[in-house]
Scaffold this active site. Structure first.
Site, PDB file in Angstrom:
ATOM      1  N   LYS A 126      71.501 -41.394 -21.854  1.00  0.00           N
ATOM      2  CA  LYS A 126      70.728 -40.475 -22.701  1.00  0.00           C
ATOM      3  C   LYS A 126      70.433 -39.170 -21.979  1.00  0.00           C
ATOM      4  CE  LYS A 126      69.657 -43.183 -26.366  1.00  0.00           C
ATOM      5  NZ  LYS A 126      68.849 -43.694 -27.434  1.00  0.00           N
ATOM      6  N   LYS A 153      79.866 -47.912 -28.121  1.00  0.00           N
ATOM      7  CA  LYS A 153      78.958 -48.545 -29.075  1.00  0.00           C
ATOM      8  C   LYS A 153      78.756 -47.689 -30.325  1.00  0.00           C
ATOM      9  CE  LYS A 153      74.296 -48.417 -29.043  1.00  0.00           C
ATOM     10  NZ  LYS A 153      72.861 -48.581 -28.753  1.00  0.00           N
ATOM     11  N   LYS A 176      73.371 -44.811 -33.829  1.00  0.00           N
ATOM     12  CA  LYS A 176      72.851 -44.016 -34.944  1.00  0.00           C
ATOM     13  C   LYS A 176      72.732 -42.543 -34.592  1.00  0.00           C
ATOM     14  CE  LYS A 176      68.439 -46.248 -34.896  1.00  0.00           C
ATOM     15  NZ  LYS A 176      67.648 -46.121 -33.654  1.00  0.00           N
TER      16      LYS A 176
HETATM   17  P1  ATP Z   1      70.327 -44.731 -30.514  1.00  0.00           P
HETATM   18  O1  ATP Z   1      71.725 -44.537 -30.934  1.00  0.00           O
HETATM   19  O2  ATP Z   1      69.384 -43.702 -31.086  1.00  0.00           O
HETATM   20  O3  ATP Z   1      70.153 -44.983 -29.076  1.00  0.00           O
HETATM   21  P2  ATP Z   1      70.517 -47.392 -31.478  1.00  0.00           P
HETATM   22  O4  ATP Z   1      71.473 -47.246 -32.589  1.00  0.00           O
HETATM   23  O5  ATP Z   1      70.968 -48.041 -30.225  1.00  0.00           O
HETATM   24  O6  ATP Z   1      69.804 -46.029 -31.185  1.00  0.00           O
HETATM   25  P3  ATP Z   1      67.954 -48.751 -31.483  1.00  0.00           P
HETATM   26  O7  ATP Z   1      66.802 -48.466 -32.348  1.00  0.00           O
HETATM   27  O8  ATP Z   1      67.844 -48.289 -30.097  1.00  0.00           O
HETATM   28  O9  ATP Z   1      69.286 -48.167 -32.102  1.00  0.00           O
HETATM   29  O10 ATP Z   1      68.311 -50.287 -31.543  1.00  0.00           O
HETATM   30  C1  ATP Z   1      67.795 -51.219 -32.450  1.00  0.00           C
HETATM   31  C2  ATP Z   1      68.460 -52.542 -32.221  1.00  0.00           C
HETATM   32  O11 ATP Z   1      69.822 -52.494 -32.673  1.00  0.00           O
HETATM   33  C3  ATP Z   1      68.520 -52.983 -30.760  1.00  0.00           C
HETATM   34  O12 ATP Z   1      68.252 -54.364 -30.689  1.00  0.00           O
HETATM   35  C4  ATP Z   1      69.944 -52.722 -30.360  1.00  0.00           C
HETATM   36  O13 ATP Z   1      70.375 -53.592 -29.344  1.00  0.00           O
HETATM   37  C5  ATP Z   1      70.686 -53.000 -31.656  1.00  0.00           C
HETATM   38  N1  ATP Z   1      71.937 -52.252 -31.738  1.00  0.00           N
HETATM   39  C6  ATP Z   1      72.069 -50.909 -31.776  1.00  0.00           C
HETATM   40  N2  ATP Z   1      73.355 -50.549 -31.894  1.00  0.00           N
HETATM   41  C7  ATP Z   1      74.072 -51.707 -31.916  1.00  0.00           C
HETATM   42  C8  ATP Z   1      75.479 -52.001 -32.022  1.00  0.00           C
HETATM   43  N3  ATP Z   1      76.377 -51.034 -32.119  1.00  0.00           N
HETATM   44  N4  ATP Z   1      75.859 -53.295 -32.034  1.00  0.00           N
HETATM   45  C9  ATP Z   1      74.934 -54.291 -31.946  1.00  0.00           C
HETATM   46  N5  ATP Z   1      73.612 -54.075 -31.851  1.00  0.00           N
HETATM   47  C10 ATP Z   1      73.170 -52.807 -31.834  1.00  0.00           C
END
Ligand code: ATP
Ligand code: LTN
Length: 331
Positions: free
Chosen positions: A115, A197, A200
């Site tokens: 980040k 990954k 969002k």
């Molecule tokens: P950002 O992209 O803003 O870092 P994020 O998409 O990782 O955010 P979070 O709110 O940080 O979202 O994560 C919420 C939950 O979703 C966490 O438990 C995280 O492990 C899970 N998660 C996020 N992206 C994935 C993915 N691509 N596959 C599986 N689990 C995910």
């Protein structure tokens, strides 16, 4: 002992539109704990401001994340659903745990490195201490189990280390939590770059399928998904694009990889991608409908978050008074 059930805690940031990675990796699994555990599911807005947010959007997304929890099957009468900033004990314990978390430990966190390279103009102290606030979220409720995607494993291990360290100094204070990482959907990959990954905060709109995307958008995005030149639907580490699509297909149909390979034997990627898009869009349709219904009644959402915060605060207070006493704060 407040109650006999074991405790589950998890959180999602209201920092963007939620993706099928958030859904399959985390939220979809949350409801399986509702019956047998005491469950706390939190919208972690304090974490979201480690990256600059537009205030009106943060507010809207906080409602949306709560509504999505409910649309994904979390019944507010069986789960404590709340917003992190409504329970000030999170920030309070976060500060305390900052003082029991080492600079070196935080420096090793891969999410921080990732980040900070993406937000080079805003590498703030909150981004650095994000994991100790996450530890506070978890330890505040004497959590036993934390369902998350695999990207959070390192943060979870740090939360355990902090709990163990604190307990060693002051005697038994915190439950040492375990992670619950679903092996079948722990990491949904980007459709444009299947070695990273699905996130969002990705800037490429074709890389990410959002839970609230229309059917047309879902179909279009899967149609454009990066695959390879072999034209065989087969699960393999050297076929990250196809394997990721198979993971999504499996999650929505319950079919095994062998069944999927047989189903698309002799067919091209065009048919396969269309089928993945169809099952994904159809699987998400009820969530979308329920979400729209919930968002139309803001007062109900506010009532849910208020009751959730009251209940969470009750549990948080118990832990905080123990922590204050152990540290030596005057009561
Ligand atoms: P950002 O992209 O803003 O870092 P994020 O998409 O990782 O955010 P979070 O709110 O940080 O979202 O994560 C919420 C939950 O979703 C966490 O438990 C995280 O492990 C899970 N998660 C996020 N992206 C994935 C993915 N691509 N596959 C599986 N689990 C995910
Ligand atoms: N850091 C997590 C979100 C999060 C969380 C938590 C998850 C904040 N606090 C407590 C589980 C338990 C993330 O980035 N996905």
């Amino acid at each position: 002992m407040l109650q006999d059930k074991k405790i589950v805690f998890s959180g999602v940031q209201p920092s963007g539109n939620l993706t099928i990675g958030n859904y399959l990796g985390a939220i979809k699994n949350f409801s399986r704990f509702s019956e047998d555990y005491k469950t706390f599911y939190c919208v972690v807005d304090l974490h979201a401001i480690t990256v600059r947010q537009v205030p009106a959007e943060l507010r809207r997304r906080t409602y949306e994340t709560l509504a999505l929890y409910m649309a994904c099957g979390l019944d507010e009468t069986k789960n404590t659903l709340f917003v992190q900033s409504h329970v000030p004990a999170h920030a309070e314990l976060g500060w305390v745990l900052d003082c029991y978390t080492m600079f070196g430990e935080l420096s090793r966190m891969t999410q921080f490195k990732d980040k900070s390279s993406k937000n080079a103009q805003n590498i703030n102290a909150g981004l650095f201490t994000y994991p100790s606030l996450m530890a506070a979220d978890i330890l505040l409720y004497q959590t036993d189990l934390v369902p998350v995607g695999i990207d959070q494993k390192q943060h979870l291990e740090l939360a355990r280390d902090i709990a163990i360290r604190f307990n060693q100094i002051y005697g038994d204070t915190f439950t040492v939590p375990d992670g619950y990482i679903p092996t079948d959907t722990m990491k949904i990959m980007s459709l444009a770059e299947p070695t990273s990954k699905m996130s969002k905060s990705d800037k490429n709109p074709n890389a990410v399928v959002y839970i609230l995307d229309s059917k047309d958008d879902v179909l279009r995005k899967f149609k454009k998904a990066v695959t390879d030149s072999e034209a065989v639907v087969r699960y393999s580490e050297d076929k990250p694009g196809v394997s990721n699509l198979m993971t999504v297909y499996r999650a929505f149909t319950g079919k095994s990889f062998e069944e999927i390979e047989r189903e698309f034997d002799g067919k091209g990627y065009g048919d396969f991608k269309l089928a993945v898009g169809e099952v994904c869009a159809d699987g998400l349709a009820p969530v979308r409908d329920e979400f729209a219904r919930l968002m139309a009644d803001k007062a109900h959402l506010e009532d849910v978050m208020k009751r959730g915060a009251d209940e969470a605060a009750y549990y948080a207070r118990k832990t905080m008074s123990k922590v204050r006493r152990k540290i030596g704060f005057v009561n």
